[in-house]
Enzyme design. Structure first.
Site, short mmCIF file in Angstrom:
data_model
loop_
_atom_site.label_atom_id
_atom_site.label_comp_id
_atom_site.label_asym_id
_atom_site.label_seq_id
_atom_site.Cartn_x
_atom_site.Cartn_y
_atom_site.Cartn_z
N GLU A 514 17.94 -17.65 8.94
CA GLU A 514 18.00 -18.53 10.10
C GLU A 514 18.61 -19.87 9.70
OE1 GLU A 514 14.32 -19.60 12.09
OE2 GLU A 514 15.41 -20.65 13.66
N LYS A 645 -2.95 -8.32 9.18
CA LYS A 645 -1.61 -8.11 9.76
C LYS A 645 -1.61 -7.91 11.28
CE LYS A 645 0.06 -6.19 5.42
NZ LYS A 645 0.54 -5.09 4.67
N ASP A 721 3.45 -10.33 0.69
CA ASP A 721 3.55 -9.24 1.66
C ASP A 721 4.06 -9.86 2.97
OD1 ASP A 721 3.10 -7.28 3.59
OD2 ASP A 721 1.37 -6.47 2.51
N HIS A 820 21.29 -26.43 16.10
CA HIS A 820 21.34 -24.98 15.85
C HIS A 820 22.74 -24.42 16.04
CE1 HIS A 820 17.43 -23.05 14.88
NE2 HIS A 820 17.08 -24.33 15.01
C1 LIG Z 1 0.87 7.76 0.26
C2 LIG Z 1 0.68 8.91 1.22
C3 LIG Z 1 1.92 9.06 2.08
C4 LIG Z 1 0.48 10.20 0.40
O1 LIG Z 1 0.17 11.24 1.30
P1 LIG Z 1 -0.18 12.70 0.81
O2 LIG Z 1 -0.46 13.48 2.01
O3 LIG Z 1 -1.20 12.71 -0.27
O4 LIG Z 1 1.19 13.11 0.17
P2 LIG Z 1 1.77 14.54 -0.24
O5 LIG Z 1 2.13 14.48 -1.68
O6 LIG Z 1 0.91 15.67 0.24
O7 LIG Z 1 3.13 14.61 0.62
C5 LIG Z 1 3.14 14.66 2.02
C6 LIG Z 1 4.38 13.97 2.51
O8 LIG Z 1 4.24 12.55 2.38
C7 LIG Z 1 5.51 11.97 2.01
N1 LIG Z 1 5.35 11.33 0.69
C8 LIG Z 1 4.34 11.49 -0.20
N2 LIG Z 1 4.51 10.72 -1.26
C9 LIG Z 1 5.67 10.05 -1.07
C10 LIG Z 1 6.41 9.09 -1.83
N3 LIG Z 1 5.98 8.66 -3.02
N4 LIG Z 1 7.55 8.59 -1.32
C11 LIG Z 1 8.01 9.01 -0.13
N5 LIG Z 1 7.35 9.93 0.63
C12 LIG Z 1 6.20 10.43 0.17
C13 LIG Z 1 6.51 13.11 1.96
O9 LIG Z 1 7.14 13.21 3.21
C14 LIG Z 1 5.61 14.31 1.72
O10 LIG Z 1 6.16 15.49 2.20
P3 LIG Z 1 7.21 16.30 1.27
O11 LIG Z 1 8.53 15.59 1.41
O12 LIG Z 1 6.69 16.29 -0.13
O13 LIG Z 1 7.23 17.66 1.89
C15 LIG Z 1 -0.57 8.74 2.14
O14 LIG Z 1 -1.73 8.68 1.36
C16 LIG Z 1 -0.52 7.51 2.99
O15 LIG Z 1 0.19 7.49 3.99
N6 LIG Z 1 -1.33 6.46 2.69
C17 LIG Z 1 -1.46 5.24 3.54
C18 LIG Z 1 -0.76 4.09 2.91
C19 LIG Z 1 -0.28 3.07 3.90
O16 LIG Z 1 0.05 3.35 5.04
N7 LIG Z 1 -0.20 1.80 3.46
C20 LIG Z 1 0.28 0.71 4.29
C21 LIG Z 1 -0.28 -0.61 3.76
S1 LIG Z 1 -1.92 -0.88 4.19
C22 LIG Z 1 -1.77 -2.37 5.01
O17 LIG Z 1 -0.94 -3.10 4.62
C23 LIG Z 1 -2.50 -2.67 6.26
C24 LIG Z 1 -4.00 -2.54 6.38
C25 LIG Z 1 -4.52 -1.23 5.83
O18 LIG Z 1 -4.69 -3.60 5.81
C26 LIG Z 1 -4.12 -2.58 7.91
C27 LIG Z 1 -5.47 -2.27 8.41
O19 LIG Z 1 -6.30 -3.16 8.42
O20 LIG Z 1 -5.64 -1.13 8.87
N1 LIG Z 2 -4.61 -1.66 0.18
C1 LIG Z 2 -4.42 -2.28 1.30
O1 LIG Z 2 -5.09 -2.03 2.28
C2 LIG Z 2 -3.35 -3.29 1.42
C3 LIG Z 2 -2.48 -3.49 0.40
N2 LIG Z 2 -1.51 -4.45 0.52
C4 LIG Z 2 -0.65 -4.61 -0.61
O2 LIG Z 2 -1.49 -4.89 -1.73
C5 LIG Z 2 -0.75 -5.57 -2.72
C6 LIG Z 2 -1.51 -6.76 -3.20
O3 LIG Z 2 -2.80 -6.34 -3.59
P1 LIG Z 2 -3.56 -7.19 -4.65
O4 LIG Z 2 -4.95 -6.67 -4.74
O5 LIG Z 2 -3.36 -8.62 -4.37
O6 LIG Z 2 -2.74 -6.94 -5.98
P2 LIG Z 2 -2.80 -5.76 -7.01
O7 LIG Z 2 -3.14 -4.47 -6.38
O8 LIG Z 2 -1.55 -5.83 -7.82
O9 LIG Z 2 -4.07 -6.21 -7.91
C7 LIG Z 2 -3.96 -7.30 -8.77
C8 LIG Z 2 -4.03 -6.85 -10.20
O10 LIG Z 2 -3.79 -7.94 -11.06
C9 LIG Z 2 -4.85 -8.01 -12.02
N3 LIG Z 2 -4.95 -9.43 -12.40
C10 LIG Z 2 -4.56 -9.93 -13.59
N4 LIG Z 2 -4.73 -11.25 -13.63
C11 LIG Z 2 -5.24 -11.61 -12.45
C12 LIG Z 2 -5.63 -12.85 -11.90
N5 LIG Z 2 -5.52 -13.99 -12.57
N6 LIG Z 2 -6.12 -12.85 -10.67
C13 LIG Z 2 -6.23 -11.71 -9.95
N7 LIG Z 2 -5.90 -10.51 -10.42
C14 LIG Z 2 -5.39 -10.45 -11.66
C15 LIG Z 2 -6.05 -7.43 -11.30
O11 LIG Z 2 -6.98 -7.03 -12.24
P3 LIG Z 2 -8.25 -6.12 -11.87
O12 LIG Z 2 -7.77 -4.70 -11.95
O13 LIG Z 2 -9.26 -6.44 -12.90
O14 LIG Z 2 -8.68 -6.45 -10.49
C16 LIG Z 2 -5.42 -6.29 -10.53
O15 LIG Z 2 -5.25 -5.16 -11.33
C17 LIG Z 2 0.56 -5.99 -2.08
O16 LIG Z 2 1.56 -5.09 -2.50
C18 LIG Z 2 0.30 -5.78 -0.60
O17 LIG Z 2 1.48 -5.53 0.08
C19 LIG Z 2 -1.44 -5.24 1.62
C20 LIG Z 2 -2.31 -5.08 2.63
C21 LIG Z 2 -3.30 -4.06 2.64
#
Ligand SMILES: CC(C)(COP(=O)([O-])OP(=O)([O-])OC[C@H]1O[C@@H](n2cnc3c(N)ncnc32)[C@H](O)[C@@H]1OP(=O)([O-])[O-])[C@@H](O)C(=O)NCCC(=O)NCCSC(=O)C[C@@](C)(O)CC(=O)[O-]
Ligand SMILES: NC(=O)C1=CN([C@@H]2O[C@H](COP(=O)(O)OP(=O)(O)OC[C@H]3O[C@@H](n4cnc5c(N)ncnc54)[C@H](OP(=O)(O)O)[C@@H]3O)[C@@H](O)[C@H]2O)C=CC1
Length: 849
Positions: A514, A645, A721, A820
């Site tokens: 931006e 988020k 993030d 802008h």
């Molecule tokens: C990680 C998975 C997908 C594993 O899922 P799975 O079912 O264990 O994986 P799988 O090995 O059985 O494979 C199934 C399919 O997943 C895909 N897949 C599998 N692995 C991969 C990979 N490495 N790279 C690309 N694609 C992958 C792929 O399409 C695969 O099919 P295939 O192609 O093998 O026939 C599943 O456990 C998952 O979806 N987990 C959720 C993770 C997620 O959504 N994280 C987002 C961040 S959390 C956050 O930021 C917000 C939060 C949580 O705080 C919000 C809230 O409050 O709710």
């Molecule tokens: N799981 C979820 O639901 C979500 C995940 N994310 C993603 O999670 C990630 C961030 O998770 P976050 O837990 O912050 O990071 P990490 O998962 O990378 O955890 C931090 C790691 O750093 C180690 N560490 C070393 N030194 C320090 C220090 N001084 N202070 C704190 N930790 C230290 C911790 O040790 P130790 O193992 O002893 O703790 C831990 O292993 C981002 O990629 C974000 O996008 C975002 C939103 C939701």
């Protein structure tokens, strides 16, 4: 015909590099060891002298046989060691081990020449001894230790760790070897004594070079190269290849220790009091005396001498040939893929890892789209290039052959061309998201995925051309930051500042597209240059709020009461805290909704943003609660009571991550000269826009002008993030007239939920961590874990204040559109608009603005 022969020769050399190198070196060694001989028949030999010669020659023949065996063993041993290291696939380990060998040989040669005072020609025996006793696997292990470090500091620590691990064993081994071989130096047999001296010196020189020159040189080489490529192919798994070698058996160690003490006693007894030190000079073993006249005896003597001179060289050459035969006809045979009818020798491209293997041609590799970037990579990596010289793609080997190669432990996916790997992906032999792992080369993996995507995007085949992917350290991305990688997104990074924050001048990196944003923030910093900004973190706690369900509201309320009990909280905290070295549970907030219970876990997380840590700790804690309330159903670890988020009042009211507040006083003259407005107009606009306007809009946490702009730009630059800009941008900007006559401005920003960290997530990526470094908050704060993350949160809040000041001034002065259009509208790429009704091109509006 001739060119074909040379081509075959070229292929042979490139496919069998080790064999060719060993053969060449061996022949060179043979040449070097040929002793200078006097003319065969200077005078006629006598019978007596000839008999003497025959006896000497017979003695020499025995010596020759044993020395030949020894030399052969040395050659074989060296060949075996280098082959073993080659299989590891790390050119760096190989190179460093080579350097170690060369330098150690040099030191050894000098030592032997000076201490034993032997002739240069006798070095041949000494050097072969040396090669036989050199232990390259230890050198390779230390090199791997070093290469596993992500940066120079880590590499140095790793070298020290490696020495700590290997040092004791190697020292004990050296002691035992020296003492055992040392027994030979007291044998009384001159030749044996001399060879034992060679061996003792070999062991000692190896040890000294390994413990001194080698680690120093290793560290220096890695520092001078300073290439991230050194550690690009994370060899961490490979270190396990040697893990068995590293393990020292304690029983064996003890036996060695006892043995060395015993041997020490033997040595002391036999050498005490020490004899006058003898200087061993090695006399030439064959004396030349041809004074006699008998022709037949002379011929016999000549023959034996020829035998003596030539036989050892012949044996070594035979040995090398045998090695080659073994490799070509036996080793490769094991890997040989069945040859099918119709096989065409010329077409398939032999790969580095798979010499002399012939394959059936499979289907033609798809080649309708070639990613320019990938092609460039392939050109530089000829091993994997599937294009011929004329640019016409070659055919793949058959699917069956490719699968066999892929499954072969020694070959694997690295021995296949890109197109063959794509063939395996299409046939589900390799998962498309695991290419990097299979080819053990992240950049190549990304390149292959781009090829696949490029072919799938046939309608717009050039779509990927402008998405860069080369020269990026994907080893940090894999398993941490992104999956299915096809490149990286370059975002311009500007800086605003210096920002005077709590008495320190800071330059703030901002990644944005931006236009005008950095300019505006920079103006805010400029306006705050004299008075500065004061900041404070007032609360710290990341949250995770799972939802659990019970059979009835009675059970739900019982659980609620149990969790709220201070003693039970202690147990939950203990469980939570055990999940991390840094995450520490502070408190729990509970909300009941019918049979549902929402538990908000609030914890400090050191320097990390902490979402993964919170999730882990919450899971641990819920397991404990479930042991008491077996009927508790964990519906979701995140029950949106966190809240992560998504816009939510709870974060605005209770806070999440770091709660920061900052303030500044801007003198009247600065407001008029730099911000081009006055305090009353500013305060008026702030009240009507940021207070009343946001209230009318029903905003939650949006009582500001553009906090999200600054938050997001700093988040992108520092590897946060990006989705957490939602709550992190919660901000209330307040303004008041200040000073005796109310001409100055008091401004504050309150940001209760900045979700931020300096370790983990995207902060580890090189560019992002460089920006953290600019701010002096990279990584973990060793003295006070959490201090870096808090400082970064303050920086965000202070910069938001600068941005608010500038934008609010621009709005007040009516400068928004003008600025802008100057900074935020491209004059090069926007096409003239087309008026459909009039069917004419309208000129760009930019000049009118
Ligand atoms: C990680 C998975 C997908 C594993 O899922 P799975 O079912 O264990 O994986 P799988 O090995 O059985 O494979 C199934 C399919 O997943 C895909 N897949 C599998 N692995 C991969 C990979 N490495 N790279 C690309 N694609 C992958 C792929 O399409 C695969 O099919 P295939 O192609 O093998 O026939 C599943 O456990 C998952 O979806 N987990 C959720 C993770 C997620 O959504 N994280 C987002 C961040 S959390 C956050 O930021 C917000 C939060 C949580 O705080 C919000 C809230 O409050 O709710
Ligand atoms: N799981 C979820 O639901 C979500 C995940 N994310 C993603 O999670 C990630 C961030 O998770 P976050 O837990 O912050 O990071 P990490 O998962 O990378 O955890 C931090 C790691 O750093 C180690 N560490 C070393 N030194 C320090 C220090 N001084 N202070 C704190 N930790 C230290 C911790 O040790 P130790 O193992 O002893 O703790 C831990 O292993 C981002 O990629 C974000 O996008 C975002 C939103 C939701």
């Amino acid at each position: 015909m001739a060119s074909r022969l040379f081509r075959v020769h070229g292929e042979f050399c490139t496919n069998h590099p080790w064999e060719v190198i060993v053969a060449t070196l061996t022949l060179t060694a043979c040449m070097l060891t040929v002793e200078q001989q006097p003319p065969l028949r200077p005078t006629k030999p006598t019978i007596k002298s000839c008999l003497g010669c025959i006896q000497e020659a017979e003695y020499n023949a025995a010596d020759l046989i044993s020395m030949t065996i020894l030399r052969s063993l040395a050659v074989l041993y060296c060949y075996y060691q280098f082959r073993k290291m080659h299989k590891l696939g790390s050119k760096y380990v190989l190179g460093i081990a080579g350097l170690f060998t060369v330098f150690s040989s040099l030191v050894f040669t000098t030592t032997v020449l000076n201490i034993l005072r032997i002739k240069v020609s006798d070095l041949k025996d000494a050097l072969f001894f040396f090669l036989l006793l050199i232990d390259l696997s230890k050198a390779a292990i230390l090199a791997q230790f070093a290469l596993n470090g992500a940066n120079q500091a880590e590499r140095k620590t790793n070298i020290a760790k490696g020495l700590a691990e290997l040092g004791p064993t190697i020292t004990l081994d050296t002691l035992v070897e020296t003492l055992v071989i040392g027994v030979g130096t007291m044998s009384g047999v001159a030749r044996l004594e001399m060879l034992s001296w060679f061996a003792c010196l070999s062991v000692l020189v190896n040890y000294i070079v390994f413990m001194t020159f080698y680690p120093a040189c290793l560290s220096l080489i890695l520092e001078l190269s300073q290439s991230s490529n050194f550690c690009k192919t994370k060899d961490s798994w490979k270190i396990f290849a040697f893990k068995e070698d590293r393990k020292s058996n304690p029983v064996l160690q003890r036996v060695k220790l006892i043995m060395s003490v015993g041997l020490m006693v033997v040595h002391v007894q036999s050498r005490w009091p020490f004899r006058d030190s003898e200087v061993y000079t090695i006399e030439p073993l064959v004396q030349q005396s041809f004074n006699k006249t008998d022709d037949s005896i002379a011929t016999h003597v000549s023959f034996i001498r020829w035998l003596v001179l030539g036989a050892d060289h012949i044996v070594i050459i035979i040995l090398v040939s045998a090695l080659l035969i073994k490799l070509i006809f036996f080793e490769i045979k094991d890997n040989l893929v069945e040859i099918k009818p119709g096989f065409d020798k010329e077409t398939p491209k032999p790969t580095k890892q798979m010499p002399m293997i012939n394959f059936t041609l499979g289907e033609s590799c798809e080649s309708t789209y070639e990613d320019k970037e990938v092609q460039t990579l392939a050109t530089s990596n000829s091993d994997v290039d599937s294009s011929s010289d004329d640019g016409v793609p070659k055919q793949c080997r058959s699917l069956e052959d490719c699968v066999k190669i892929f499954k072969n432990i020694d070959l694997g996916a690295t021995a296949l061309t890109d197109d063959e790997i794509i063939l395996l992906i299409k046939n589900k032999n390799i998962a498309a998201y695991q290419i990097e792992k299979e080819v053990d080369d992240p950049e190549r993996g990304v390149g292959i995925r781009r090829k696949i995507l490029g072919r799938d995007l046939l309608e717009s085949p050039k779509l990927l051309e402008n998405l860069p992917f080369r020269n990026y350290d994907y080893s940090l991305v894999m398993g941490a930051c992104c999956e299915n990688v096809i490149g990286y997104m370059p975002i311009p990074v500007g800086y605003a500042g210096p920002l005077l924050l709590d008495g320190r001048e800071l330059y703030i990196p901002m990644a944005t597209t931006e236009g005008c944003l950095v300019a505006s923030t920079n103006r805010g910093c400029r306006a705050l240059k004299v008075s500065g900004v004061t900041s404070s973190v007032v609360a710290d706690g990341m949250t995770r709020g799972p939802v659990v369900r019970f059979p009835s509201i009675v059970r739900t309320s019982q659980a609620m009461q149990w969790i709220q009990d201070p003693d039970n909280f202690k147990k939950i905290k203990e469980q939570f805290d055990s999940s991390s070295r840094f995450a520490r549970l502070q408190r729990l907030t509970l909300k009941i909704a019918g049979r549902f219970l929402f538990i908000r876990f609030i914890a400090t997380t050191g320097d990390a943003m902490g979402m993964n840590m919170l999730s882990k700790g919450t899971e641990y804690s819920l397991k404990l609660v479930q042991q008491v309330f077996y009927d508790m159903e964990i519906l979701s670890l995140s029950g949106n009571f966190c809240t992560d988020k998504k816009p939510a009042a709870i974060n605005w009211i209770e806070g999440r991550g770091k709660s920061v507040v900052c303030e500044a006083i801007v003198p009247a003259n600065i407001i008029s000269s730099i911000l081009k407005t006055n305090v009353h107009a500013l305060v008026d606009v702030n009240n009507s826009k940021n207070m009343v306007g946001s209230a009318v809009a029903g905003s939650i946490g949006g009582f500001n002008a553009h906090a999200a702009n600054i938050v997001t730009a700093i988040f992108l630059a520092t590897g946060q993030d990006p989705a957490q800009n939602v709550s992190s941008s919660n901000c209330m900007t307040l303004m008041e007239p200040w000073g005796p006559d109310g001409e100055d401005l008091y401004i504050s920003c309150t940001m209760p939920s900045i979700e931020i960290g300096t370790i983990g997530g995207g902060t580890i990526l090189p560019a992002q961590s460089a920006c953290l470094d600019i701010l002096g908050v990279k990584g973990s704060n060793r003295e006070n874990p959490g201090a870096n993350a808090c400082q970064l949160a303050k920086i965000v809040c202070g910069t938001v204040l600068a941005g608010e000041l500038s934008l609010m001034s621009a709005l007040t002065a009516g400068h928004l559109v003008k600025s802008h259009l100057r900074h935020n509208r491209s004059t090069t790429l926007l096409p003239d608009a087309f008026d459909r009704k009039k069917n004419i091109l309208l000129p760009s509006c930019k000049d009118n603005a």
